[in-house]
Design an enzyme around this catalytic site. Structure first.
Site, PDB file in Angstrom:
ATOM      1  N   SER A   1       9.215 -29.821   7.295  1.00 12.32           N
ATOM      2  CA  SER A   1       8.194 -30.569   8.744  1.00 12.32           C
ATOM      3  C   SER A   1       7.158 -31.391   7.842  1.00 12.32           C
ATOM      4  O   SER A   1       7.082 -32.113   7.480  1.00 12.32           O
ATOM      5  CB  SER A   1       7.634 -29.208   9.132  1.00 12.32           C
TER       6      SER A   1
ATOM      7  N   HIS B   1      15.033 -26.615  13.482  1.00 16.90           N
ATOM      8  CA  HIS B   1      13.832 -26.888  12.461  1.00 16.90           C
ATOM      9  C   HIS B   1      13.186 -26.566  11.551  1.00 16.90           C
ATOM     10  O   HIS B   1      13.428 -26.787  10.543  1.00 16.90           O
ATOM     11  CB  HIS B   1      11.858 -26.558  13.280  1.00 16.90           C
TER      12      HIS B   1
ATOM     13  N   ASP C   1      16.503 -29.158  16.583  1.00 17.27           N
ATOM     14  CA  ASP C   1      14.981 -29.649  16.459  1.00 17.27           C
ATOM     15  C   ASP C   1      14.578 -30.903  17.317  1.00 17.27           C
ATOM     16  O   ASP C   1      15.249 -31.970  17.028  1.00 17.27           O
ATOM     17  CB  ASP C   1      15.278 -29.674  15.130  1.00 17.27           C
TER      18      ASP C   1
END
Length: 626
Positions: free
Chosen positions: A170, A432, A370
């Site tokens: 991320s 994710h 995601d």
């Protein structure tokens, strides 16, 4: 005078040097599974004395050594989200059950690599800093990490020559390249008494790397997955926002921005417009799921992990500084807000080409379910990136490396694509947090990337194939418990390095004691000389100066006397100079939604927010890149 002199001595850098690996040793951990305890160290390392900035780390020694030592530094994103996510929900050796017992993660990355989890920037997770001293830019993040590693390797020199990999997900897609560049620059300008850090590769999962490529991908992904249908009223409204975003992306100077507010509103509006009548919205981390918080309470393990990390006995086991055990939250929105206050550095997409060309391998991987950092954006940034004489995955002008279908243990797992020191892996049916969904598959991926040779380890190999062709053997979760001959040789080297480190720390501590006694003796001698000249008796009055002004001579001197008073004085702050993580459970329960109530995390907005936008998503939350 003597009291002040001794306090100055005790606060000198020499005293800090006396800290050793033994001070961070984790003797046991609450809820640990049966069997031998993994070798762990944990605690705080000071990175900025002026702001009281301390980073928390949790280190796991590898279980086996395959041909050479490797260390993986893992960082979660946010900014402001704790790397304990990685330790206890993704790549670490333990997972937390509902009853707070720990179970082994069968796909943990510690099988053949040492794992170092760090809560950063300061104020994140168990790390702390004075509340007016949060960081605002990526250069400071990198500088703090260099300081941390310098001090950490000084205490654990047996790991300093390991092949070093930096991994994360991320918003760590920004942290990791900036930290890697700082390490490369340090290696170029190394001092005579410093050791080269052999940085070998970077691994970034569902990373936030290139705003220019990834902002537009939010709507593209929504169309591709049927979340929004083209030509509808919702689509028309979102198309208008995307047009404004595109204008901002093409404005002068936009290429040097990590956060662009107008573009962030695409995802915010998408979630608002697709919220159902029963107040359910799409989980931005896994589009297969819906809930009232748009994924804020996901994954399910978060509840028990939060409660576990707030336990006092867990804090004690992890060697937390006093008062830091109660306030763990997954994401600290004060860190996020401060990081967004100014220009926080150039996007990491500008750094990746130079890092690859310097010899640092890069692996980007994505879970295809995601939304917030979706695979279309990652594929777009690769397609447009130029490095090593080519664009994207070109093998020669006009010819691109093929996508090779990946099967793992008989199931379609995704695909690989590789060219010129860059590898991309797409994981099918993954969120994710890919290691949360598929720990064994990600272990297989990382073992190949770091070139693990399991010839001397044993255990049945995993069945992993590209386009049907069986890959070099890896053994995921099935290695023997015995240590190979290579392990034994390297273990001896490690013990020798550890012994030298402890010896060095002991010598430093001895120097502190000798200097302290010498200074003390000098002042006593001076006091007696003065008393002899004045005709007075050198009685207890000569020794009173050892204590701080205003401290009674009758105060306890048992082992904690002077030093404990020094610590109390140095750790006391004014009521306005609070520490970022210094609050207890009662204070946590009273926090407003803006200050991370309970287990919810503040949804991350890439760009600034207006006060009246607090209710854009999930009852006031914006999505964190954690």
């Amino acid at each position: 005078m003597l009291g002040k002199a001794l306090l100055l001595l005790l606060s000198s850098p020499i005293c800090a040097w006396a800290q050793s690996a033994a001070d961070y040793y984790v003797k046991s951990i609450p809820g640990q599974p049966d069997g031998p305890l993994l070798k762990m160290h944990a605690g705080h390392v000071e990175v900025d004395a002026e702001t009281n900035g301390h980073l928390f780390f949790w280190h796991f020694q590898n279980r086996h050594i395959a041909n050479r030592q490797r260390t993986i530094l893992w960082l979660n994103g946010g900014p402001g989200c704790s790397s304990m996510d990685g330790a206890l929900m993704e790549i670490g050796p333990y997972r937390v059950k509902d009853d707070h017992t720990l179970i082994y993660n069968n796909g943990s990355w510690d099988e053949f690599a040492n794992l170092l989890f760090v809560d950063q920037p300061v104020g994140t997770g168990f790390s702390y800093v004075n509340t007016n001293s949060y960081l605002h830019d990526l250069d400071h993040v990198a500088a703090h990490m260099i300081t941390f590693l310098e001090k950490w390797f000084a205490m654990f020199p047996e790991y300093e020559s390991d092949d070093l990999y930096i991994a994360g997900e991320s918003y760590a897609g920004q942290y990791i390249p900036h930290i890697a560049r700082a390490i490369v620059e340090r290696n170029k300008n190394i001092q005579r008494n410093q050791q080269h850090w052999p940085i070998k590769g970077l691994l970034i999962g569902n990373g936030w790397i290139s705003p220019r490529d990834q902002y537009p991908a939010n709507l593209q992904y929504a169309y591709a997955e049927g979340i929004v249908k083209e030509g509808t009223a919702i689509a028309n409204e979102l198309d208008g926002i995307e047009k404004s975003c595109d204008e901002q992306l093409n404005a002068p100077g936009a290429g040097d921005l990590v956060d662009i507010r107008q573009c962030e509103s695409i995802l915010n509006k998408l979630l608002d417009l697709t919220r159902t009548s029963d107040d359910q919205c799409i989980n931005v981390y896994d589009i297969r799921l819906k809930d009232a918080t748009c994924g804020n309470a996901w994954p399910p393990d978060l509840d028990q992990m939060t409660d576990y990390l707030r336990r006092a006995d867990v804090g004690a086991a992890l060697n937390l500084d006093n008062g830091k055990a109660n306030g763990w939250t997954e994401c600290n929105n004060q860190v996020t807000a401060n990081f967004r206050m100014g220009h926080n550095g150039v996007p990491s997409i500008q750094l990746l080409p130079g890092l690859i060309e310097s010899g640092v391998k890069v692996l980007l991987f994505s879970g295809d379910r995601d939304l917030i950092c979706n695979h279309l954006g990652t594929e777009s940034l690769i397609h447009n990136m130029k490095w090593s004489g080519g664009t994207g995955f070109e093998t020669k002008p006009g010819v691109w490396a093929p996508r090779r279908g990946w099967t793992f243990e008989g199931e379609a797992a995704g695909y690989y694509q590789q060219a010129r020191n860059l590898t991309y892996v797409l994981f099918y049916n993954a969120s994710h947090m890919v290691p949360y969904d598929f720990p064994r598959r990600t272990r297989d991926m990382v073992d190949r990337f770091i070139n693990v040779d399991i010839a001397n380890i044993g255990g049945p190999p995993a069945d992993s194939r590209l386009d049907g062709e069986k890959l070099p053997q890896t053994s995921v979760g099935n290695t023997t418990s015995s240590t190979s001959g290579t392990d034994q040789v390297d273990e001896a080297k490690l013990k020798d390095a550890e012994w030298k480190a402890y010896t060095k720390s002991g010598e430093a501590a001895l120097i502190v004691v000798i200097i302290g006694v010498s200074v003390w003796g000098f002042f006593i001698w001076r006091a007696r000389q003065r008393a002899a000249r004045d005709g007075t008796s050198p009685t207890k009055k000569g020794y009173r100066a050892v204590y701080q002004d205003g401290v009674d001579n009758n105060s306890s001197t048992d082992g904690a006397g002077l030093l404990s008073r020094f610590r109390n004085q140095s750790n006391s702050n004014s009521s306005r100079d609070l520490e970022a993580r210094d609050f207890d459970e009662a204070e946590l329960d009273s926090l407003t939604p803006n200050l991370q109530n309970g287990h919810e995390r503040d949804h991350y907005v890439i760009g600034e927010e207006d006060e009246d936008e607090d209710n854009d998503i999930g009852n006031g939350a914006k999505s964190s890149l954690h």
